[in-house]
Design an enzyme around this catalytic site. Structure first.
Site, PDB file in Angstrom:
ATOM      1  CG  HIS A 177      -1.733   1.179   1.459  1.00 54.75           C
ATOM      2  ND1 HIS A 177      -3.101   1.145   1.372  1.00 54.75           N
ATOM      3  CD2 HIS A 177      -1.416   2.465   1.766  1.00 54.75           C
ATOM      4  CE1 HIS A 177      -3.594   2.354   1.611  1.00 54.75           C
ATOM      5  NE2 HIS A 177      -2.586   3.170   1.857  1.00 54.75           N
ATOM      6  CG  ASP A 303      -9.127  -1.191  -1.961  1.00 58.17           C
ATOM      7  OD1 ASP A 303      -9.202  -1.902  -0.932  1.00 58.17           O
ATOM      8  OD2 ASP A 303      -8.700  -0.012  -1.926  1.00 58.17           O
TER       9      ASP A 303
END
Length: 428
Positions: A177, A303
């Site tokens: 991330h 996501d």
């Protein structure tokens, strides 16, 4: 019936063919196949794809069952054409031990709607200070191969290097991330013209790009695999393109919402558009589409980030970040990539099934639609177009940015190892 004949389906968007499923396997692909002893599904020119694979899903269980469970999340996955999803580690407790990843894996086995492969945390408690039990999670029944602190960046270069070195031993991958935390303190949306006008804290592109640049260099140094989660800027595309030109073992994903939506939508102050990384500019969106088309970006990942009503229906600053995506992903990809001529349906199968399965080492998924392969399949009515109605979602949460928006395509059937999990748009 143990046999199913899918008649007249456009396999990967090609000429209509028949596909015979016998038990858990594709028995035959051709024209004029016999329907004797089989249940017949008249495809009528619908597109048949391999079951979709999502490398980036938040199922929330254990700990946040108010927003999603493994059961409701996998039902949502089946509704969207998915047969395999990778569940992120930011649960409560964090999936940083063999015990927690095995719990998630077993819940997926019990659901029966979709295979669930847990993603293990890189660091203990997602705190970025100490490596989690990577080897134990890999050796567990869940056989974890992908590790991520998604929601948080592994910002310490030494920790990131150690993680890359550790997973190299079993050909694992660290999914980053990319968010430099010191550059995004108090960030509420993309840093740019709109954030300046609205007076909201900006999330600069360089906060993503600087981490990606560091991590591809670390991966090159170690000789390991790194995967970039939810890439969102034009600059990030160029860094990944450069890294691949050097032969660095990097892969990257883009979300459906970053292919369609821009930061202009934040002018409404509707928290449904609050997401991390934030919605970017039209220039970024176009760069992401082109990069997905040319292969610089390898895959589409949802996501899928469910939140209960109270966490999103509040003032912007207090709202949680994230959007649900499993049930709309294929429609958004059709809208942005297929209907624009950037990808054909074979390209969609590559970006949403073959490659994510390859990156995550998802056994039995992301396979060709051919005889002898597992019957993990999805049938799509590509001619359909209609408004998105979250009231009909299988997910426990409704935080979609597409409510009321017309999108193309509708998944009508999904098969997991020959078992129908979705029939005529309804879960079995």
């Amino acid at each position: 019936m143990s046999k199913t004949l899918i008649r007249g389906a456009k396999v990967l968007g090609g000429e209509p063919q028949d596909v015979l499923i016998d038990g858990a396997t594709i028995a035959e692909v051709g024209t004029g196949l016999s329907a004797e002893g089989a249940e017949v599904i008249e495809a009528g020119g619908k597109v048949l794809l391999p079951g979709l694979v999502d490398l980036h899903t938040h199922l929330r269980e254990p700990g946040r069952e108010d927003s999603e469970t493994v059961l409701t999340g996998t039902r949502a996955a089946a509704s969207g054409g998915y047969t395999n999803v990778f569940a992120m580690a930011n649960t409560f407790p964090v999936a940083d031990t063999a015990g927690v990843v095995e719990q998630v894996w077993r819940l997926g086995q019990e659901s029966g709607y979709c295979d669930v492969q847990p993603i293990g945390a890189v660091t203990v408690g997602l705190e970025g200070a100490k490596l989690a039990e990577l080897g134990a999670m890999h050796e567990s029944a869940a056989a974890v191969t992908v590790f991520s602190d998604d929601g948080k960046c592994v910002h310490d270069a030494v920790i990131m290097r150690r993680a890359l070195e550790y997973v190299k031993a079993f050909n694992g991958v660290v999914a980053q991330h990319a968010q430099e935390p010191r550059l995004t303190e108090g960030a509420q949306m993309n840093e740019g013209v709109v954030s300046a006008e609205l007076g909201l804290g900006g999330w600069p592109a360089v906060a993503e790009e600087s981490i990606i640049a560091r991590d591809v260099l670390l991966a090159e140094h170690v000789g390991s695999r790194v995967h970039i989660c939810h890439l969102s800027t034009a600059g990030s595309v160029e860094i990944v393109r450069w890294a691949k030109s050097r032969g660095i073992d990097v892969t990257a994903e883009v979300t459906p919402h970053h292919l369609l939506l821009t930061d202009e939508l934040v002018r409404s102050y509707n928290p449904v558009y609050k997401v991390n990384p934030p919605l970017r500019t039209e220039r970024d969106v176009m760069a992401l589409r082109e990069a997905l088309a040319d292969g610089t970006i390898d895959i589409v990942a949802t996501d899928h980030a469910p939140h209960p009503h109270e966490d999103k229906d509040c003032e912007w600053a207090a709202a949680a970040m994230g959007m649900v995506g499993l049930e709309t992903a294929l429609s958004v990809v059709q809208e942005t990539m297929v209907d624009t001529g950037l990808l054909d349906w074979a390209g969609v199968a590559d970006r949403m099934s073959f490659k994510p399965a390859q990156i995550g080492q998802a056994t039995g998924h992301g396979r060709p639609v051919s005889a002898g392969e597992p019957a993990n399949l999805t049938l799509v009515d590509t001619a359909y177009r209609g408004p998105v109605d979250p009231a009909g979602f299988a997910s426990r949460s409704r935080n979609t940015p597409y409510e009321g928006r017309e999108l193309p395509g509708r998944v009508t059937h999904t098969w997991l190892r020959g078992k129908a999990t979705l029939v005529d748009g309804k879960l079995t």
